[in-house]
Design a protein around this motif. Structure first.
Motif, short mmCIF file in Angstrom:
data_model
loop_
_atom_site.label_atom_id
_atom_site.label_comp_id
_atom_site.label_asym_id
_atom_site.label_seq_id
_atom_site.Cartn_x
_atom_site.Cartn_y
_atom_site.Cartn_z
N ASP A 264 20.36 -51.90 -30.11
CA ASP A 264 20.25 -52.99 -31.07
C ASP A 264 20.03 -52.46 -32.49
O ASP A 264 20.07 -51.24 -32.72
N ASP A 265 19.78 -53.37 -33.44
CA ASP A 265 19.65 -52.98 -34.84
C ASP A 265 18.50 -52.00 -35.07
O ASP A 265 18.49 -51.25 -36.05
N GLU A 266 17.52 -52.03 -34.17
CA GLU A 266 16.35 -51.15 -34.32
C GLU A 266 16.49 -49.86 -33.53
O GLU A 266 15.54 -49.08 -33.44
N ARG B 299 19.60 -51.85 -25.54
CA ARG B 299 19.53 -53.30 -25.36
C ARG B 299 18.87 -53.65 -24.03
O ARG B 299 18.97 -52.92 -23.05
N ARG C 216 16.96 -49.52 -30.30
CA ARG C 216 16.49 -49.58 -28.91
C ARG C 216 17.66 -49.88 -27.98
O ARG C 216 18.54 -50.68 -28.34
#
Lengths: 362, 107
Positions: free
Chosen positions: B51-53, B57, B55
């Protein structure tokens, strides 16, 4: 009148095309298995060949955004995440809840509202989006809380007189307005009662479900709240309930007439605990006096044992003349009216649960 | 050194149809390093895995040597020619890839 409707479902996108009064052809599913929460038919650059945008989410592979410039024959999709929080924001886009056009004379400006509640803006026709940091950094944001559908920014309205005057709505956070293109924001919920809170008269935290802008008076808004239908005559500074004639003040969806002032439609649901059309009757309600009174519209809609749910973005106008109205249900039906709600037709059935509907009449 | 990502069916369309892609990483690289290399070489695949961070998913699993390492990519060191298997957590793949036969230490 040739009409296209994009039906976003929990299992992909369906495209309905046809002439009013004739059978509509159905194509789909496109992007099977994906939740299609948001679509946009954007005719600002080319009315005959509008751009289609589709925001969707795979439970496995996350959200994405696609664009088509040839009525869905081909699609473009960025390799990199098209709508994503910047590094350090501490959040990830879960779903794209809303795609909205920017100002009419700035066809490359497109807005996206996402979960967790945030606003993104594209200045290159939807190819890349940047976080509107003024809203993201608002001190209220840590206190916004998710409603049943998630913490979403679902309504984006650009003032036709001023491209820097923006109105958004968040569930649950309420209405927020900016006068400077998104640099600064202020809550705008005065009069909207949050009956689900100990103090209903809060500055923010309302569970606004949908807001529509009057066709002729940009300072007039109509609003469907978690409980309550409201009108504002001062661009959202204050709100007053306008509910006479409605069988329930609960509902998700609201549409304002694309051209005629004072006309709007809602689809009431029985309650927050029973989110279905009241008493087994499927009825759309129309006001022609800016919410002073509402009339039931039921011709062509099921009137017995009809326990239907219409979500906030599953109701729209196709912008035609007379205004066509379209809504989809969680039970997979799509109904349309081509006379502003007086009569309705079943256009499609047996679809997956409908999340979003957008339509354009050419 | 090179490591290989074996891709679940739905990811292959984002890698030109390939069922596996190779990335270059420094000796001693971790799974996070390999995912960073994947982001550079195949961003359309990587953004579906993380994901955007950054991590992995929630509904995506990454296996190394048959072990699920989705929650410890920083702590998982890789050896040359390691094979990382990316699968949907519950369903969605066109083909289930056996991970048992590729078990090795370190991964």
């Amino acid at each position: 009148m040739a009409t296209t409707a994009l039906i976003g479902t929990t299992k992909g996108l369906f495209v309905l095309t046809g002439e009013r009064g004739s059978a509509f052809a159905e194509r789909g599913p496109l992007f099977p298995g994906e939740n299609v929460d948001a679509t946009l038919i954007d005719a600002r650059r080319d009315a005959r060949h509008p751009a289609w945008f589709v925001g969707s989410m795979s439970f496995h592979w996350g959200p994405t955004l696609r664009r088509s410039d040839d009525a869905g024959a081909t699609w473009t999709e960025k390799d990199e995440a098209p709508v994503a929080f910047p590094e350090g924001a501490g959040a990830s886009v879960a779903r794209i809840w809303q795609l909205a056009p920017g100002p009419t004379d700035e066809p490359d400006v497109v807005y996206a509202g996402v979960e967790p509640a945030a606003l993104f803006r594209s200045r290159d026709g939807g190819r890349s989006f940047q976080l509107v940091e003024g809203l993201w950094n608002h001190p209220h944001r840590p206190q916004w809380a998710p409603g049943g559908g998630g913490l979403c920014l679902h309504t984006i309205l650009v003032d036709p007189r001023d491209p820097d005057a923006l109105t958004v709505a968040i569930s649950t956070g309420g209405v927020y307005r900016s006068d400077d293109g998104g640099a600064t924001w202020r809550p705008s919920n005065s009069g909207i009662r949050a009956v689900f809170l100990p103090d209903p008269d809060v500055e923010f935290g309302q569970c606004v479900h949908k807001v529509g802008r009057d066709a002729a008076d940009p300072d007039r808004f109509y609003l469907q709240h978690h409980w309550g239908v409201y009108r504002s005559d001062d661009a959202g500074a204050t709100w007053q309930p306008h509910e006479a004639g409605l069988p329930s003040t609960f509902g998700m969806a609201l549409v304002a007439h694309p051209r005629r002032s004072g006309t709007a439609w809602v689809i009431p649901l029985q309650s927050d605990e029973y989110r279905c059309t009241p008493e087994g009757h499927c009825r759309v309600y129309r006001t022609r006096d800016a919410g002073e009174s509402w009339e039931a519209l039921s011709d062509g809609l099921p009137q017995s044992d009809a326990h239907l749910t219409v979500l906030r973005d599953a109701f729209t106008s196709d912008g035609g003349d007379p205004a066509g109205l379209w809504f989809g249900t969680r039970s997979g039906e799509v109904y349309a009216s081509f006379d502003e709600g007086d009569h309705w037709e079943l256009i499609a059935s047996h679809l997956p649960p409908v999340l979003s509907v957008r339509a354009a009449a050419g | 050194m090179k490591v290989v990502f074996e891709l679940a069916g739905p990811l292959r369309q984002h890698a030109g149809g390939a069922d596996a892609v190779e990335v270059d990483v420094p000796d001693g690289a971790t799974v996070t390093d390999a995912l960073d290399a994947l982001a550079r070489a195949h961003p359309a695949v990587e953004r579906r895995v993380r994901d955007d961070e950054g991590r992995v998913r929630r509904h995506v699993n990454v296996f190394a040597g048959g072990e699920l390492i989705r929650d410890a990519p920083d702590a998982t060191a890789l050896c040359p020619d390691a094979r990382l298997v990316v699968l949907p957590a519950v369903s969605g793949g066109a083909e289930v890839v056996s991970v048992k036969k590729r078990a090795q230490r370190p991964f």
